[in-house]
Structure formats: C-alpha cells, structure tokens
Design a protein around this motif. Structure first.
Motif, short mmCIF file in Angstrom:
data_model
loop_
_atom_site.label_atom_id
_atom_site.label_comp_id
_atom_site.label_asym_id
_atom_site.label_seq_id
_atom_site.Cartn_x
_atom_site.Cartn_y
_atom_site.Cartn_z
N ARG A 172 -85.98 -77.50 -42.55
CA ARG A 172 -85.60 -76.22 -43.14
C ARG A 172 -84.29 -75.72 -42.55
N ALA A 173 -84.04 -76.03 -41.29
CA ALA A 173 -82.75 -75.66 -40.68
C ALA A 173 -81.62 -76.45 -41.33
N LEU A 174 -81.87 -77.71 -41.66
CA LEU A 174 -80.84 -78.52 -42.34
C LEU A 174 -80.59 -77.98 -43.74
N LEU A 175 -81.66 -77.59 -44.42
CA LEU A 175 -81.51 -77.01 -45.76
C LEU A 175 -80.74 -75.70 -45.69
N LEU A 176 -80.91 -74.95 -44.60
CA LEU A 176 -80.18 -73.70 -44.43
C LEU A 176 -78.67 -73.97 -44.39
N VAL A 177 -78.27 -75.05 -43.73
CA VAL A 177 -76.86 -75.42 -43.71
C VAL A 177 -76.37 -75.68 -45.14
N GLN A 178 -77.15 -76.44 -45.90
CA GLN A 178 -76.75 -76.74 -47.28
C GLN A 178 -76.64 -75.46 -48.11
N GLN A 179 -77.57 -74.54 -47.91
CA GLN A 179 -77.57 -73.30 -48.68
C GLN A 179 -76.42 -72.38 -48.26
N SER A 180 -75.91 -72.58 -47.05
CA SER A 180 -74.85 -71.72 -46.52
C SER A 180 -73.45 -72.19 -46.92
N MET A 181 -73.36 -73.34 -47.54
CA MET A 181 -72.05 -73.95 -47.77
C MET A 181 -71.14 -73.08 -48.64
#
Length: 287
Positions: free
Chosen positions: A206-215
């Motif tokens: 979920r932390a990795l997905l947060l990076v993707q969502q923050s792009m």
C-alpha cells in the motif's frame, strides 16, 4: 517428474532432451515454494517444452548467517507441489555438488552502479553470491530460457547484466509478482510472520501504491517521504531499510518523474524479525 541430485545424471538426461530439439526453461529457486514460484513454472511451461526447476539454498548470497540458518526448508512439500504442477525435472543438489572446490575464487563481475544501491548497500556481498550461483547453475543446466520474478527486481537487473557481460545466449524473462489477497507479495519468508505481522506487512504494498497515486501531485522526493511516513504509521516498530524511487534501467535515484522513461519504487522493510522486499513499476510520465 525426474529428480536429480548430481550434475552428471542431470546433464546426461538433458543432453538426450536437447538431441530431441526440446527447448529448456529453467526456474532456479531456494525452495519453500509458493504460488509465486508456481507462476514462474507456468510461464516456463508456456515457452518451453521442458521445464527444469532447481532447489538450492545458496550460502554465498547470505550476508547474515542467522538469515541463512532461518531460511525455510520444506523439501518434501516442495517436491509434491512441483509434481502437482507438472514440473518435468527437479535438480536438488547439495552444497558440495554446486561448489566442489570452495576455495576456488568466485567469478567477479563489474555491474557498474546496479549492485551499489538498495540491496547492494544493505547486504554487502549479496549480489556476488547471487551471480556466483546463477552462473554455476546456468553452466550445469545450459537452458535456453531463464525465468525470474519481478519481486527481486534488482536481482533481475543484475542477472540481465551478467548475461550481457558473459554474452550468454540464454533468454531472460521477468515474470510478474504474485500477491496475497491483502496485497502482500508472496515470499518464502512470509511463513515466518505471525498473523499480526502478516496483516501489518500488507501495508508495504500500500505504501508503494501511495507513491504511484502521488505521481500527479508530488515530485519523487516528497512521494518517497509520504510512503515512508505511511509505513511508520501503519506498521508497529516499522524498520524500513530503504524506499527508493529509481530509474528502472540504471537504478539511479530520480529527482523528477520525467528523468527516466520508466521508474520503479523499491523497498525493504523489517516486520518483526523478518526482512521483506517489494517493488512496483510506475507508469511512464512526461511531465
């Protein structure tokens, strides 16, 4: 399924297969098999007429003896799982079979920057050991195709570079990471997690997905910090060793999304006493 413990017997069998023009796919593992490994086997079966799987816990790639000693070993269950999933050949050597002359120097490769960051920085000597055992196994099996998982992304890049350096004809395939329903990347180490730790470990993805969502709204540096903060908030006594957003080809840290045609976010986190790694390839950005 044929099970071989010696190089001599394995190579005699494989030579007969090559004389029949069979294409050989190779899936090297360290055992404690799970559905992620079986997905590699399935990819190999789609591409090749004969699939060889190896189980060998390689001592030269562990920089902590305790980690080597605690690595799960479930050989009987592994054999049954491979048989159930149509594996044709299993190579199950001991250490003396792989390294009959342990005092001989291991091959040395110049991987440039690829073995310096992330796993290379936190596990000194790890990639030397990986390259040593993969080189040895490829010499033994001599496959046409090699299948590895995306979960070990930096390892995949190292092996890709090694094949280039040695001008090997082996075709390397990267297969997608398989995940548990929670999102936790399947790993042999997961069986060492307590139920509570397994629940918390799902936050890594979920932390990795947060990076993707923050792009779309944050530059890489701030997206990285947001992900690290997320891990600290959601995993008790979280111990992230690293979380890096890097060029997917060079593994160099990016300052702007447009710095690389493809980026990947990679992390290693200790949950309790278990060290887990994961990564996510990010969509290309032009701004």
């Amino acid at each position: 399924m044929y099970l071989f413990k010696t190089i001599k017997n394995l190579q005699r069998y494989l030579l007969a297969c090559k004389n029949r023009n069979e294409s050989i796919g190779f899936v090297p593992t360290m055992g404690a098999l799970h559905e992620g490994h079986i997905s590699l086997l399935a990819f190999a079966q789609q591409h090749c007429t004969l699939t060889v799987c190896s189980i060998f816990v390689n001592p030269t790639q562990f920089n902590e003896k305790e980690d080597f000693d605690k690595y799960p070993r479930t050989t009987e269950a592994d054999i049954a799982l491979l048989e159930q999933n149509g594996c044709k050949v299993l190579f199950l050597p001991d250490v003396e079979e792989i390294y009959p002359h342990p005092d001989n120097p291991a091959p040395v490769f110049d991987f440039g920057y690829l073995d310096k960051p992330m796993e290379g920085a936190h596990r000194p000597g790890h990639f030397n050991g990986v390259a040593q055992v993969v080189t040895r196994l490829l010499q033994i099996v001599q496959p046409h195709h090699l299948f590895m998982g995306q979960k070990d992304y930096q390892q995949y890049k190292i092996i890709d570079k090694m094949l280039q350096i040695t001008q090997s004809p082996v075709v390397l395939h990267m297969c997608p990471t398989l995940r548990e329903p929670s999102g936790l990347a399947m790993s042999s180490r997961n069986i060492r997690l307590s139920p509570k730790e397994r629940e918390q470990a799902a936050h890594i993805y979920r932390a990795l997905l947060l990076v993707q969502q923050s792009m779309e709204v944050l530059p890489p540096k701030q997206a990285r910090m947001a992900a690290l903060n997320y891990l600290e908030q959601h995993i008790q006594n979280a111990q992230p060793e690293y979380l890096e957003i890097v060029n997917a080809h060079t593994l160099e840290r990016v300052q702007h999304w447009k710095d690389a045609a493809q980026t990947v976010v990679c992390t290693a986190v200790r949950v309790g006493n278990v060290r887990l790694i994961d990564n996510l390839l990010l969509p290309p950005q032009t701004t």
